[in-house]
Design an enzyme around this catalytic site. Structure first.
Site, short mmCIF file in Angstrom:
data_model
loop_
_atom_site.label_atom_id
_atom_site.label_comp_id
_atom_site.label_asym_id
_atom_site.label_seq_id
_atom_site.Cartn_x
_atom_site.Cartn_y
_atom_site.Cartn_z
N TYR A 1 0.81 -1.21 0.00
CA TYR A 1 0.00 0.00 0.00
C TYR A 1 0.85 1.26 0.00
CZ TYR A 1 -4.58 -2.10 0.88
OH TYR A 1 -5.77 -2.77 0.76
N ASP B 1 -11.85 -9.32 5.04
CA ASP B 1 -13.15 -9.34 4.36
C ASP B 1 -13.73 -10.75 4.39
OD1 ASP B 1 -13.24 -6.63 3.71
OD2 ASP B 1 -13.93 -7.03 1.67
N LYS C 1 3.67 -15.46 3.08
CA LYS C 1 3.89 -16.23 1.84
C LYS C 1 5.40 -16.42 1.72
CE LYS C 1 2.31 -18.07 -2.00
NZ LYS C 1 1.45 -19.28 -2.01
N ASP D 1 -2.42 -18.56 1.40
CA ASP D 1 -3.43 -19.31 0.63
C ASP D 1 -4.09 -20.37 1.51
OD1 ASP D 1 -0.90 -20.45 0.66
OD2 ASP D 1 -0.96 -21.17 -1.41
N ASP E 1 -6.02 -7.18 4.33
CA ASP E 1 -7.18 -6.58 3.69
C ASP E 1 -8.11 -7.68 3.16
OD1 ASP E 1 -8.80 -4.56 2.46
OD2 ASP E 1 -7.89 -5.09 0.55
C1 IPM Z 1 -10.31 -1.53 4.20
C2 IPM Z 1 -10.63 -0.99 2.83
C3 IPM Z 1 -9.52 -0.05 2.38
C4 IPM Z 1 -8.24 -0.86 2.28
C5 IPM Z 1 -9.81 0.69 1.07
C6 IPM Z 1 -11.09 1.47 1.14
C7 IPM Z 1 -8.66 1.58 0.67
O1 IPM Z 1 -10.81 -2.03 1.92
O2 IPM Z 1 -10.20 -0.73 5.14
O3 IPM Z 1 -10.16 -2.74 4.35
O4 IPM Z 1 -7.98 -1.49 1.25
O5 IPM Z 1 -7.49 -0.86 3.25
MG MG Z 2 -10.70 -3.97 2.77
#
Ligand code: IPM
Ligand code: MG
Length: 354
Positions: free
Chosen positions: A142, A250, A190, A222, A246
């Protein structure tokens, strides 16, 4: 105790859900005799509209002098569908992370019995799952430079960089959390392919013996992605680098059945930020239907992590559980029963606390 907050509602449903969390925070402060002061500031698309900058200096200054930041959400479809936009709300978020030194994003993944049937996994797999993802938030792909495009426009590159200091800092934090939980740390990398991951693994192997009471497990990313859906109960504290985190957070968030329930804390060098993990949900903005519970639970994390006020945090958690048991919930989790408005859920929680 004196609590001085920066309140950053942001975009979409941000203002509505932050309003509920703030009202609950006020009620808790009143009950326990804390002196609360707060100030609002702009962030995200709304900040671009009003100032041209998604994270204005004024907002940063306010965050720096506050004890904690309560954050809503950022994002607007207007920018998602325009890859050529020069300024984007997300840039504000990344700048805030970097400038406040928010190095660890903590996402607890806990299931609620009344929501088990909403999980995409079979109930017996998720029932009782309770783990914590710790994502490194200010390093890796990032922020690594160089990043860009070759002159001919046909080649692009990102750079993944980690320093020993960054890795040590987040691993020590992970072990501290594990000591307060079930004493297991899974370090996700990884290392069979990436140099940065091999640094992570080496440092993990050096640090693990300093915490003999905590079990250490190394896992390729993975494999971790697979294990989260196959056996989520096997995790306690999972720690990983920025991009892996990230993606995995999710994945981890949906197994509980509702994204609308999950809070997060971003631990900073200067000040920490507390926010729901769901986004700005623009379709629901202004309709008074968004689920405020993730933000309310983020306020609970704020009391616990930023102020070490455990009882206050627990009262908020109890209020959330009670509202779910009473069926006073928004439409996304109202299984067949009446659906309440965002503001009605807020009023109910405030009454419970008070
Ligand atoms: C998160 C989001 C952010 C990230 C985006 C909105 C830049 O997906 O906070 O997980 O990728 O960190
Ligand atoms: Mg995210």
């Amino acid at each position: 105790m004196k609590l001085n907050l920066a309140v950053l509602p942001g975009d979409g449903i941000g203002p509505e859900i932050v309003n509920v969390a703030l009202n609950v925070t006020k009620a808790v402060c009143k009950k326990f005799g804390h002196e609360l002061t707060y100030q609002e500031a702009l962030v995200g698309a709304i900040a671009i509209e009003k100032t041209g900058n998604p994270y204005p200096q004024e907002t940063h200054d306010l965050c720096m002098k506050s004890d904690a930041v309560l954050f809503g959400a950022i994002g607007d479809p207007k920018y998602d569908n325009n890859p050529a936009a020069k300024v984007r709300p997300e840039q504000g978020l990344l700048k805030m992370r970097k400038d406040l030194g928010l190095y660890a994003n903590i996402r607890p993944v806990a299931t609620f019995p009344s929501l088990l049937h909403k999980s995409p996994l079979r109930a017996e797999l998720v029932e009782g799952a309770d783990f914590m993802c710790i994502r490194e938030l200010t390093g890796g792909l990032y922020f690594g430079r160089p990043q860009g495009r070759a002159e001919d426009g046909n080649t692009a590159y990102d750079t993944c960089i980690y320093t020993r200091e960054e890795v040590e800092r987040i691993l020590h934090l992970s072990y501290k959390f594990a000591r307060q939980r079930n004493k297991k740390v899974t370090i996700v990398d990884k290392a069979n392919v990436l140099a940065t991951s091999r640094l992570w693994r080496q440092i993990g192997q050096e640090i693990a013996p300093q915490y003999p009471d905590v079990e250490t497990e190394f896992m390729f990313v993975d494999n971790a992605a697979m294990r989260i859906i196959q056996w989520p109960k096997s995790f306690d504290v999972m720690v990983t680098e920025n991009l892996f985190g990230d993606i995995l957070t999710d994945e981890a968030s949906v197994i509980t059945g509702s994204l609308g329930m999950l809070p997060s804390a971003s631990i900073g060098i200067h000040t920490s930020v507390f926010e729901p993990i769901h986004g700005s949900y623009p379709q629901a903005a202004g309709k008074d239907i968004a689920n405020p519970l993730a933000t309310v639970l983020s306020a609970a994390l704020m009391f616990e992590y930023a102020f070490d006020l455990q009882e206050e945090g627990k009262l908020i958690r109890d209020a959330v559980t009670a509202s779910m048991e009473a069926g006073v919930v928004t439409e996304d989790i109202a299984c067949g029963g009446k659906a309440y408005k965002t503001s009605e859920v807020g009023e109910w929680l405030v009454k419970f606390v008070g």
